[in-house]
Scaffold this motif. Structure first.
Motif, PDB file in Angstrom:
ATOM      1  N   GLU A 162       0.836  -1.448   0.025  1.00 45.19           N
ATOM      2  CA  GLU A 162      -0.406  -0.358  -0.140  1.00 45.19           C
ATOM      3  C   GLU A 162       0.625   1.033   0.193  1.00 45.19           C
ATOM      4  O   GLU A 162       2.219   1.271   1.052  1.00 45.19           O
ATOM      5  CB  GLU A 162      -0.890  -0.181   1.104  1.00 45.19           C
ATOM      6  N   ALA A 163       0.428   2.554  -0.997  1.00 40.88           N
ATOM      7  CA  ALA A 163       0.792   3.258  -0.617  1.00 40.88           C
ATOM      8  C   ALA A 163      -0.189   4.869   0.127  1.00 40.88           C
ATOM      9  O   ALA A 163      -0.635   4.925  -0.497  1.00 40.88           O
ATOM     10  CB  ALA A 163       1.466   4.294  -2.040  1.00 40.88           C
ATOM     11  N   PHE A 237       6.826  13.894 -11.796  1.00 43.17           N
ATOM     12  CA  PHE A 237       8.353  14.057 -11.501  1.00 43.17           C
ATOM     13  C   PHE A 237       9.514  13.951 -10.147  1.00 43.17           C
ATOM     14  O   PHE A 237      10.549  13.659 -10.152  1.00 43.17           O
ATOM     15  CB  PHE A 237       8.607  15.663 -11.123  1.00 43.17           C
ATOM     16  N   MET A 238       8.477  13.124  -9.142  1.00 41.16           N
ATOM     17  CA  MET A 238       9.299  12.114  -7.807  1.00 41.16           C
ATOM     18  C   MET A 238       9.172  10.646  -7.798  1.00 41.16           C
ATOM     19  O   MET A 238       8.670   9.836  -7.484  1.00 41.16           O
ATOM     20  CB  MET A 238       8.494  12.817  -6.792  1.00 41.16           C
ATOM     21  N   PRO A 239       9.121   9.974  -9.158  1.00 43.96           N
ATOM     22  CA  PRO A 239       9.334   8.514  -9.103  1.00 43.96           C
ATOM     23  C   PRO A 239      10.493   7.940  -8.620  1.00 43.96           C
ATOM     24  O   PRO A 239      11.098   8.542  -7.747  1.00 43.96           O
ATOM     25  CB  PRO A 239       9.609   7.853 -10.907  1.00 43.96           C
ATOM     26  N   VAL A 240      10.242   7.100  -7.389  1.00 43.03           N
ATOM     27  CA  VAL A 240      10.572   6.768  -5.981  1.00 43.03           C
ATOM     28  C   VAL A 240      10.913   4.861  -7.394  1.00 43.03           C
ATOM     29  O   VAL A 240      10.259   3.928  -6.644  1.00 43.03           O
ATOM     30  CB  VAL A 240      10.093   6.388  -4.994  1.00 43.03           C
ATOM     31  N   PRO A 241      11.477   4.561  -7.382  1.00 50.34           N
ATOM     32  CA  PRO A 241      12.416   2.937  -7.827  1.00 50.34           C
ATOM     33  C   PRO A 241      12.158   2.767  -7.240  1.00 50.34           C
ATOM     34  O   PRO A 241      11.908   0.728  -7.121  1.00 50.34           O
ATOM     35  CB  PRO A 241      12.939   3.014  -9.093  1.00 50.34           C
ATOM     36  N   LEU A 242      13.352   2.901  -6.273  1.00 49.39           N
ATOM     37  CA  LEU A 242      13.398   1.177  -4.964  1.00 49.39           C
ATOM     38  C   LEU A 242      12.354   0.633  -4.187  1.00 49.39           C
ATOM     39  O   LEU A 242      11.581  -0.382  -4.333  1.00 49.39           O
ATOM     40  CB  LEU A 242      14.197   1.546  -4.224  1.00 49.39           C
ATOM     41  N   LEU A 243      11.292   1.769  -4.222  1.00 49.09           N
ATOM     42  CA  LEU A 243       9.563   1.539  -3.095  1.00 49.09           C
ATOM     43  C   LEU A 243       9.486   1.266  -4.275  1.00 49.09           C
ATOM     44  O   LEU A 243       8.533  -0.063  -3.723  1.00 49.09           O
ATOM     45  CB  LEU A 243       9.790   3.207  -3.060  1.00 49.09           C
ATOM     46  N   SER A 244       8.724   1.341  -5.141  1.00 50.53           N
ATOM     47  CA  SER A 244       8.044   0.505  -6.233  1.00 50.53           C
ATOM     48  C   SER A 244       8.489  -0.681  -6.571  1.00 50.53           C
ATOM     49  O   SER A 244       8.113  -2.335  -6.231  1.00 50.53           O
ATOM     50  CB  SER A 244       7.977   1.103  -7.784  1.00 50.53           C
ATOM     51  N   VAL A 245      10.055  -1.195  -6.679  1.00 50.61           N
ATOM     52  CA  VAL A 245      10.273  -2.566  -6.470  1.00 50.61           C
ATOM     53  C   VAL A 245       9.633  -3.736  -5.231  1.00 50.61           C
ATOM     54  O   VAL A 245       9.675  -4.833  -4.953  1.00 50.61           O
ATOM     55  CB  VAL A 245      11.130  -2.709  -6.898  1.00 50.61           C
ATOM     56  N   CYS A 250       3.286  -2.821  -8.468  1.00 46.45           N
ATOM     57  CA  CYS A 250       4.025  -1.881  -8.684  1.00 46.45           C
ATOM     58  C   CYS A 250       4.738  -2.222 -10.593  1.00 46.45           C
ATOM     59  O   CYS A 250       4.741  -2.392 -11.437  1.00 46.45           O
ATOM     60  CB  CYS A 250       4.923  -1.231  -8.004  1.00 46.45           C
ATOM     61  N   ILE A 251       5.832  -3.396 -10.237  1.00 49.45           N
ATOM     62  CA  ILE A 251       5.956  -3.901 -11.466  1.00 49.45           C
ATOM     63  C   ILE A 251       4.915  -4.597 -12.126  1.00 49.45           C
ATOM     64  O   ILE A 251       4.669  -4.288 -13.686  1.00 49.45           O
ATOM     65  CB  ILE A 251       6.891  -5.111 -11.394  1.00 49.45           C
ATOM     66  N   LYS A 252       3.626  -4.981 -11.438  1.00 49.73           N
ATOM     67  CA  LYS A 252       3.189  -6.468 -12.346  1.00 49.73           C
ATOM     68  C   LYS A 252       2.249  -4.937 -13.236  1.00 49.73           C
ATOM     69  O   LYS A 252       1.464  -5.650 -14.293  1.00 49.73           O
ATOM     70  CB  LYS A 252       1.957  -6.558 -11.348  1.00 49.73           C
ATOM     71  N   VAL A 253       1.984  -4.158 -12.725  1.00 49.14           N
ATOM     72  CA  VAL A 253       0.277  -2.454 -13.133  1.00 49.14           C
ATOM     73  C   VAL A 253       1.872  -1.876 -14.319  1.00 49.14           C
ATOM     74  O   VAL A 253       1.090  -1.033 -14.717  1.00 49.14           O
ATOM     75  CB  VAL A 253      -0.602  -2.151 -12.416  1.00 49.14           C
ATOM     76  N   LYS A 255       3.824   0.273 -13.205  1.00 48.79           N
ATOM     77  CA  LYS A 255       3.568   2.567 -12.479  1.00 48.79           C
ATOM     78  C   LYS A 255       4.358   2.622 -11.165  1.00 48.79           C
ATOM     79  O   LYS A 255       3.917   1.681 -10.524  1.00 48.79           O
ATOM     80  CB  LYS A 255       1.847   2.699 -11.989  1.00 48.79           C
ATOM     81  N   ASP A 256       4.949   3.190 -11.166  1.00 49.71           N
ATOM     82  CA  ASP A 256       5.471   3.789  -9.951  1.00 49.71           C
ATOM     83  C   ASP A 256       4.770   3.500  -9.144  1.00 49.71           C
ATOM     84  O   ASP A 256       3.741   3.576  -8.751  1.00 49.71           O
ATOM     85  CB  ASP A 256       6.044   5.151 -10.324  1.00 49.71           C
ATOM     86  N   TYR A 257       5.311   3.891  -7.665  1.00 49.92           N
ATOM     87  CA  TYR A 257       4.208   4.145  -5.992  1.00 49.92           C
ATOM     88  C   TYR A 257       4.051   5.475  -6.213  1.00 49.92           C
ATOM     89  O   TYR A 257       3.036   5.037  -6.118  1.00 49.92           O
ATOM     90  CB  TYR A 257       5.892   3.690  -5.173  1.00 49.92           C
ATOM     91  N   ASN A 258       4.504   6.111  -6.482  1.00 52.86           N
ATOM     92  CA  ASN A 258       4.140   7.321  -6.675  1.00 52.86           C
ATOM     93  C   ASN A 258       2.809   7.860  -6.927  1.00 52.86           C
ATOM     94  O   ASN A 258       2.257   9.203  -7.256  1.00 52.86           O
ATOM     95  CB  ASN A 258       4.949   9.015  -6.031  1.00 52.86           C
ATOM     96  N   ALA A 259       2.670   7.149  -8.275  1.00 56.56           N
ATOM     97  CA  ALA A 259       2.181   7.478  -9.347  1.00 56.56           C
ATOM     98  C   ALA A 259       0.337   5.912  -9.487  1.00 56.56           C
ATOM     99  O   ALA A 259       0.075   6.269 -10.394  1.00 56.56           O
ATOM    100  CB  ALA A 259       1.936   6.839 -10.628  1.00 56.56           C
ATOM    101  N   GLY A 260       0.566   5.486  -8.057  1.00 52.09           N
ATOM    102  CA  GLY A 260      -0.876   4.391  -8.194  1.00 52.09           C
ATOM    103  C   GLY A 260      -0.328   3.351  -8.585  1.00 52.09           C
ATOM    104  O   GLY A 260      -1.490   2.162  -8.909  1.00 52.09           O
ATOM    105  N   GLY A 261       0.720   2.693  -8.537  1.00 55.67           N
ATOM    106  CA  GLY A 261       1.098   1.337  -8.811  1.00 55.67           C
ATOM    107  C   GLY A 261       1.020   0.522  -7.800  1.00 55.67           C
ATOM    108  O   GLY A 261       0.620  -0.646  -8.238  1.00 55.67           O
TER     109      GLY A 261
END
Length: 509
Positions: A162-163, A237-245, A250-253, A255-261
């Motif tokens: 969850e974000a 402007f503020m993606p968080v790839p580590l948190l998304s991984v 996030c990977i499945k859809v 989308k970045d964590y900050n973008a609703g993934g």
């Protein structure tokens, strides 16, 4: 997360195969506690410091929570964590215990023995209420059981799936103050709200409450618009790839964590001061419209004068008016009305990334700052005085003991929030001995049976706090419970120290 459940299989295997003793496991955990405290939060400045005057990093461990299959999660590792917490007495990690109907009574009592020592940990959370809240917010039962309290205070979330974002604080009695003054703010000398009408021309209490509701709707609209603007900035402007991984889906859809993934997305608005507005509404309803002991103009004038030369009005609103925190149905009905208004204007509002907006009752330390930017309130609260924290009653208003407090607090439907913070303060003598622990345990069990979300304790007397304020070097290691977290008393600004000192010292019986 649920550290005891994560470590339990490793602990049992190492003990069984002779690689580890219980004392060695305890020492390893103590080393981990030290590492937590080598990661302080960055210093805060400006308005951020005023709203959240703490340097803790809000790492929160859930101990004793339910397992994924719904059984009690209490194990030997749970007791080890309590022992480490008690031995180290460090600010971080913020440690809580989850208490369910299935929790062993021994575990609750051992946790309360630590809490009774007066340094603010562990906090107590209701496992069943947490599950109900997460279910209300759309989580599956399996995901809800895997999680709990996922940050340093009281907010619920599903760790790793969850974000959930805290979008700042809402000063509820300040909204009422704006309504009383037709949207004009005396603190900034600006028209910041909308004109909802002249209170002196209102002939019924219902007109007053409707005016508050209109002002609340306007203020929340402004706040949500600001929240959405910030959220879009983070999305773009503020993606968080580590948190998304590290967050499911996030990977499945894609989308970045900050973008609703993330699997779930939630935005909390932290509401502050519900006790103050409840008591203020009670003061108007009881004294102006029912008993007619004063006119609306007289009450507004008294607030503007901070009650100077209005001693009779002050005495009536402060001492002779129903107050929240006393199991008084008159006041508690108004509490329900305010909570319902908050739900109506906040709950479920969508955000750009697909979050659902949720009501939460969490102040961190901004209840002090919020009081500093307010005039006097109709309930007798003086100008600049801090608001109560979370859903705790106003200082000195709760006069019927701790059981009355929990009965009043439970009249908010906390299962439809993202968390609600309740502080209680006892002197050491009140909770001494086995009888003291029994009384505390009964209080916790009773509150949780009423679907209360959270309760925590400061066990310290007023004289000790006054001495610590006067002679800080002699009390360098004094830790107190502030809101949903603990901090060194000497680290707190004087206004926050004074607020803790002034909290009601409760007693059983």
């Amino acid at each position: 997360g649920k550290l005891d459940q994560h470590l339990e299989p490793f602990y049992e295997k190492d003990i069984e195969e002779g690689r580890l003793t219980r004392e060695e496991a305890r020492e390893l955990l103590e080393n981990l506690w030290i590492q937590f405290n080598n990661q302080p939060a960055p210093p805060k400045v400006g308005i951020t410091l005023k709203e959240s005057g703490t340097y803790t990093d809000f790492c929160n461990l859930n101990t004793g929570a339910l397992r994924p299959d719904g059984t009690s999660g209490v194990s030997d590792v749970s007791y080890l964590i309590l022992e480490v917490m008690d031995e180290m007495k460090l600010l971080q990690p913020s440690s809580n215990v989850q208490i369910s109907r299935k929790s062993p009574e021994k575990f609750l009592r051992e946790a309360l023995k630590v809490s009774r020592k007066g340094w603010g940990q562990p906090a107590m959370y209701n496992s069943e209420a947490i599950l109900a809240e997460l279910s209300y917010l759309g989580k599956t039962v399996d995901d809800a059981r895997e999680s709990g309290i996922c940050s340093g205070c009281v907010e619920v979330g599903v760790a790793g799936k969850e974000a959930y974002v805290l979008t700042g604080y809402l000063n509820i009695p300040k909204v009422f103050e704006l309504a009383m003054n037709r949207g004009y703010d005396h603190y900034t000398d600006k028209q910041v709200g909308i004109d909802v009408g002249d209170f002196t021309k209102m002939t019924t209490y219902e007109e007053v409450f409707d005016a508050f509701h209109q002002e609340l709707q306007y203020v929340v609209d402004v706040k949500v618009a600001g929240n959405n603007l910030i959220e879009r900035m983070y999305m773009e402007f503020m993606p968080v790839p580590l948190l998304s991984v590290m967050s499911d889906d996030c990977i499945k859809v894609g989308k970045d964590y900050n973008a609703g993934g993330a699997r779930y997305n939630t935005s909390y608005i932290q509401c502050v001061g519900i006790a103050t507005i409840t008591d203020s509404l009670a003061a108007m309803k009881h004294n102006v419209f029912e008993e007619k002991t004063m006119t609306m103009q007289e009450l507004l004038d008294a607030c503007e004068a901070d009650f100077e030369n209005y001693e009779e009005i002050y005495d009536r609103v402060y001492n002779d008016t129903p107050k929240y925190g006393n199991d008084d149905e008159y006041a508690d009905t108004l509490l329900r009305d305010v909570a319902a208004s908050l739900q109506e204007v906040i709950a479920g509002r969508p955000t750009p990334k697909g979050s659902k907006t949720v009501v939460e009752f969490l102040p961190t330390t901004c209840h002090v700052y919020f009081g500093q930017v307010m005039e006097a309130s109709p309930n007798g609260r003086h100008k600049g005085i801090p608001l109560p924290d979370g859903i705790s009653p106003e200082k000195g208003a709760d006069r019927n003991g701790p059981t009355a407090v929990i009965k009043s607090a439970s009249k908010i439907d906390q299962t439809k929030t993202g968390g609600a913070l309740l502080n209680q303060k006892f002197t050491p003598s009140v909770v001494a001995g086995e009888a003291g622990i029994t009384n505390m345990a009964s209080l916790v069990r009773s509150y949780f049976a009423l679907d209360g979300h959270h309760i925590q304790f400061n066990v310290i007397d007023r004289d000790t706090l006054l001495k610590a304020q006067k002679h800080p070097k002699e009390y360098e290691n004094l830790i107190v419970r502030v809101a949903g977290y603990s901090d060194y008393f000497n680290n707190l600004e004087k206004a926050l120290q004074d607020e803790i000192i002034s909290r009601t010292e409760q007693a059983f019986g």
